[in-house]
Design a protein around this motif. Structure first.
Motif, PDB file in Angstrom:
ATOM      1  N   UNK A 162     -31.911  48.802 -80.225  1.00 16.71           N
ATOM      2  CA  UNK A 162     -31.944  47.417 -79.746  1.00 16.71           C
ATOM      3  C   UNK A 162     -30.575  46.751 -79.819  1.00 16.71           C
ATOM      4  N   UNK A 163     -29.662  47.343 -80.565  1.00 18.41           N
ATOM      5  CA  UNK A 163     -28.322  46.774 -80.707  1.00 18.41           C
ATOM      6  C   UNK A 163     -27.443  47.279 -79.569  1.00 18.41           C
ATOM      7  N   UNK A 164     -26.759  46.351 -78.913  1.00 18.18           N
ATOM      8  CA  UNK A 164     -25.901  46.697 -77.778  1.00 18.18           C
ATOM      9  C   UNK A 164     -24.436  46.410 -78.126  1.00 18.18           C
ATOM     10  N   UNK A 165     -23.555  46.659 -77.175  1.00 14.36           N
ATOM     11  CA  UNK A 165     -22.132  46.403 -77.388  1.00 14.36           C
ATOM     12  C   UNK A 165     -21.816  44.911 -77.376  1.00 14.36           C
ATOM     13  N   UNK A 166     -22.766  44.076 -76.944  1.00 14.03           N
ATOM     14  CA  UNK A 166     -22.581  42.619 -76.978  1.00 14.03           C
ATOM     15  C   UNK A 166     -23.207  41.989 -78.221  1.00 14.03           C
ATOM     16  N   UNK A 167     -23.903  42.785 -79.005  1.00 15.57           N
ATOM     17  CA  UNK A 167     -24.580  42.245 -80.190  1.00 15.57           C
ATOM     18  C   UNK A 167     -23.558  41.767 -81.221  1.00 15.57           C
ATOM     19  N   UNK A 168     -23.949  40.728 -81.963  1.00 16.19           N
ATOM     20  CA  UNK A 168     -23.083  40.171 -83.007  1.00 16.19           C
ATOM     21  C   UNK A 168     -23.832  40.159 -84.330  1.00 16.19           C
ATOM     22  N   UNK A 169     -23.190  40.667 -85.365  1.00 15.83           N
ATOM     23  CA  UNK A 169     -23.773  40.608 -86.701  1.00 15.83           C
ATOM     24  C   UNK A 169     -23.209  39.374 -87.405  1.00 15.83           C
ATOM     25  N   UNK A 170     -24.099  38.527 -87.878  1.00 15.69           N
ATOM     26  CA  UNK A 170     -23.721  37.256 -88.496  1.00 15.69           C
ATOM     27  C   UNK A 170     -24.070  37.338 -89.981  1.00 15.69           C
ATOM     28  N   UNK A 171     -23.084  37.158 -90.831  1.00 10.26           N
ATOM     29  CA  UNK A 171     -23.306  37.257 -92.278  1.00 10.26           C
ATOM     30  C   UNK A 171     -22.472  36.197 -92.987  1.00 10.26           C
ATOM     31  N   UNK A 172     -22.595  36.132 -94.318  1.00 13.76           N
ATOM     32  CA  UNK A 172     -22.033  35.019 -95.097  1.00 13.76           C
ATOM     33  C   UNK A 172     -22.473  33.699 -94.461  1.00 13.76           C
ATOM     34  N   UNK A 173     -23.766  33.528 -94.331  1.00 17.90           N
ATOM     35  CA  UNK A 173     -24.305  32.379 -93.610  1.00 17.90           C
ATOM     36  C   UNK A 173     -24.538  31.167 -94.503  1.00 17.90           C
ATOM     37  N   UNK A 174     -24.486  31.366 -95.809  1.00 17.31           N
ATOM     38  CA  UNK A 174     -24.572  30.222 -96.709  1.00 17.31           C
ATOM     39  C   UNK A 174     -23.260  29.442 -96.628  1.00 17.31           C
ATOM     40  N   UNK A 175     -23.340  28.157 -96.311  1.00 20.59           N
ATOM     41  CA  UNK A 175     -22.125  27.397 -96.007  1.00 20.59           C
ATOM     42  C   UNK A 175     -21.203  27.267 -97.215  1.00 20.59           C
ATOM     43  N   UNK A 176     -21.763  27.228 -98.424  1.00 24.06           N
ATOM     44  CA  UNK A 176     -20.911  27.135 -99.603  1.00 24.06           C
ATOM     45  C   UNK A 176     -20.152  28.439 -99.818  1.00 24.06           C
ATOM     46  N   UNK A 177     -20.861  29.563 -99.745  1.00 25.60           N
ATOM     47  CA  UNK A 177     -20.189  30.854 -99.900  1.00 25.60           C
ATOM     48  C   UNK A 177     -19.178  31.072 -98.783  1.00 25.60           C
ATOM     49  N   UNK A 178     -19.518  30.616 -97.600  1.00 21.35           N
ATOM     50  CA  UNK A 178     -18.619  30.776 -96.458  1.00 21.35           C
ATOM     51  C   UNK A 178     -17.313  30.011 -96.692  1.00 21.35           C
ATOM     52  N   UNK A 179     -17.450  28.786 -97.195  1.00 20.68           N
ATOM     53  CA  UNK A 179     -16.260  27.983 -97.489  1.00 20.68           C
ATOM     54  C   UNK A 179     -15.436  28.615 -98.603  1.00 20.68           C
ATOM     55  N   UNK A 180     -16.113  29.164 -99.613  1.00 18.29           N
ATOM     56  CA  UNK A 180     -15.400  29.799-100.723  1.00 18.29           C
ATOM     57  C   UNK A 180     -14.624  31.024-100.265  1.00 18.29           C
ATOM     58  N   UNK A 181     -15.168  31.747 -99.304  1.00 18.18           N
ATOM     59  CA  UNK A 181     -14.469  32.935 -98.803  1.00 18.18           C
ATOM     60  C   UNK A 181     -13.327  32.551 -97.865  1.00 18.18           C
ATOM     61  N   UNK A 182     -13.480  31.454 -97.160  1.00 12.89           N
ATOM     62  CA  UNK A 182     -12.409  30.997 -96.283  1.00 12.89           C
ATOM     63  C   UNK A 182     -11.256  30.394 -97.078  1.00 12.89           C
TER      64      UNK A 182
END
Length: 452
Positions: free
Chosen positions: A425-445
């Motif tokens: 079901x995964x194609x070459x246009x598929x996108x994997x989205x992770x680190x979706x928790x906004x606090x963790x995302x900010x901490x990693x950025x």
């Protein structure tokens, strides 16, 4: 053989060490770019920038040196024992002189580093936590600090003694400074401060701790930048009239009446709609509504993966990828039934004011942290209706495009799921989205920032 073995082992050892210590890059940047603050601590007389930017890295550096030298010392002992540099002859312990010099110098350096750690450990007294204050107390300054200073002198004497013992056939003399050090550690840092605290400080706590409490208050005010605040008495004069209220009506209408906790429960009861949705918390925001600047309270409707129907990898990663919409209302709006007034509610979002939600899908939030894969051959569930479910496809630019087998293989290893590689079901246009928790995302950025 031993030379080849040490050569082969050195590479992996240094690689592992480098990877381990590389996590301290922030401390190095703070150390190398430190600037004086212009305020000195009252105990050691050092600028506070030393404690904020330098002390942590100095301790890390000492730990690196100490661990490295101890491992080196142990390895050399084993090496010399195998090669015959250290031997037992007729129940006597024999060490060749070159070996004795080598190990003696190394041991002396180890003791010096331990002494240096003790020296920097004194500054840790300023971070002590006590019942009435945070920082150095009377007992710290007049009991622990003097003992630590004496232990530093003993440590230096021990390091020097090791070098002297290289040429002396009575190594047992080294036990004297070592014994003094051990006694000082347990008695001087353990027993004596407790006795001083119980029999002198506690009965006269206010008198003895007052100077240190003043330090605590002064540096707390400085840390929170409260020194610039000037206290001025305010005495209300006059009386409130209907005309005053009319003039300040926009302000009065933005006075918050709702409390976050009961409002969150009410939102959950009225607007959760499905069991697999969750309102995590309520936030305050401001928007121009019908030409007026209004304060509102809102909460996004996030997806709860623990409550999904029919749990499977496809459902959790490909179908149920996002939450939907939000509940929003004025901070002071109340219906006749005593319930909060809504500006935006329901699924799909319905607005009773000028605000419109054009993209109600929520892929990032506070409750969300599972990875999902969007733009696959599987339709993404958007929201339920009476006529049936509505589906959508991800239209954003977030995530990593899975346009190669190598990427899919890497993410399969990262998340421990071969399905990322095997799924058709995964194609070459598929996108994997992770680190979706906004606090963790900010901490990693921005890992160099401190977050509440």
């Amino acid at each position: 053989f031993l030379k080849k073995l040490s050569l082969y082992l050195s590479g992996p050892v240094f690689l592992v060490s480098g990877l381990y210590w590389s996590v301290y890059w922030k401390e190095y940047l703070l150390f190398s770019n430190a600037q004086d603050y212009g305020l000195k601590d009252p105990i050691f007389g050092r600028d506070v920038s030393f404690y904020m930017f330098k002390l942590s890295f100095v301790n890390i550096l000492l730990n690196i040196l100490l661990v490295t030298l101890i491992l080196m010392f142990v390895f050399l002992c084993i090496y010399y024992l195998i090669r015959g540099g250290v031997a037992f002859v007729e129940r006597l312990f024999s060490i060749h002189r070159p070996v004795k010099v080598h190990l003696g110098v190394l041991l002396s350096i180890i003791i010096l580093i331990l002494t240096a750690k003790l020296y920097t450990g004194r500054f840790g007294l300023l971070f002590s936590e006590h019942r009435v204050l945070y920082g150095a107390s009377y007992t710290d300054v007049y009991a622990r600090l003097p003992v630590m200073n004496i232990m530093i002198v003993v440590g230096l004497a021990t390091a020097l003694g090791v070098l002297v013992m290289i040429n002396v056939r009575k190594p047992l003399l080294l036990l004297l400074p070592v014994g003094v050090f051990i006694v000082l550690y347990f008695v001087g840092l353990g027993v004596y401060p407790g006795l001083l605290q119980n029999f002198k400080v506690t009965p006269n706590e206010l008198e003895l701790e007052s100077p240190f409490i003043k330090h605590h208050i002064k540096f707390t005010r400085e840390g929170f930048d409260l020194e610039r605040i000037k206290a001025k008495p305010f005495e209300p004069e006059g009386s409130l009239t209907a005309e005053d209220i009319e003039k300040n009506l926009p302000t009065i209408k933005n006075i918050r009446l709702w409390d976050e906790e009961p409002l969150l429960k009410t939102y959950s009861q009225l607007q959760q709609i499905r069991t697999y949705y969750r309102f995590v918390d309520v936030d305050n925001d401001r928007y121009v509504i019908n030409g007026r600047y209004r304060q509102v309270m809102l909460s996004p409707r996030e997806l709860s993966y623990e409550d999904l129907p029919g749990k499977s990898w496809i459902n959790e990663k490909l179908v149920y990828t996002h939450g939907i919409g939000l509940a929003m209302g004025p901070v002071s709006g109340i219906t006749r039934e005593g319930l909060p007034e809504f500006y935006i509610k329901d699924i799909p979002p319905v607005s009773s004011v000028g605000l419109k939600v054009t993209r109600p899908e929520i892929y990032y939030g506070e409750n969300t942290n599972e990875y999902v894969i969007a733009r696959t051959k599987v339709k993404e569930f958007s929201y339920p209706t009476k006529e049936g479910n509505v589906y959508t496809h991800y239209e954003g630019k977030g995530g990593v495009v899975l346009n190669s087998f190598f990427k899919r293989l890497l993410f399969a290893a990262k998340f421990g799921s071969l399905k990322i590689v095997l799924s058709s079901d995964i194609t070459r246009e598929s996108r994997i989205i992770y680190y979706r928790n906004i606090l963790e995302r900010a901490q990693r950025l921005a890992p160099f920032l401190a977050y509440d």
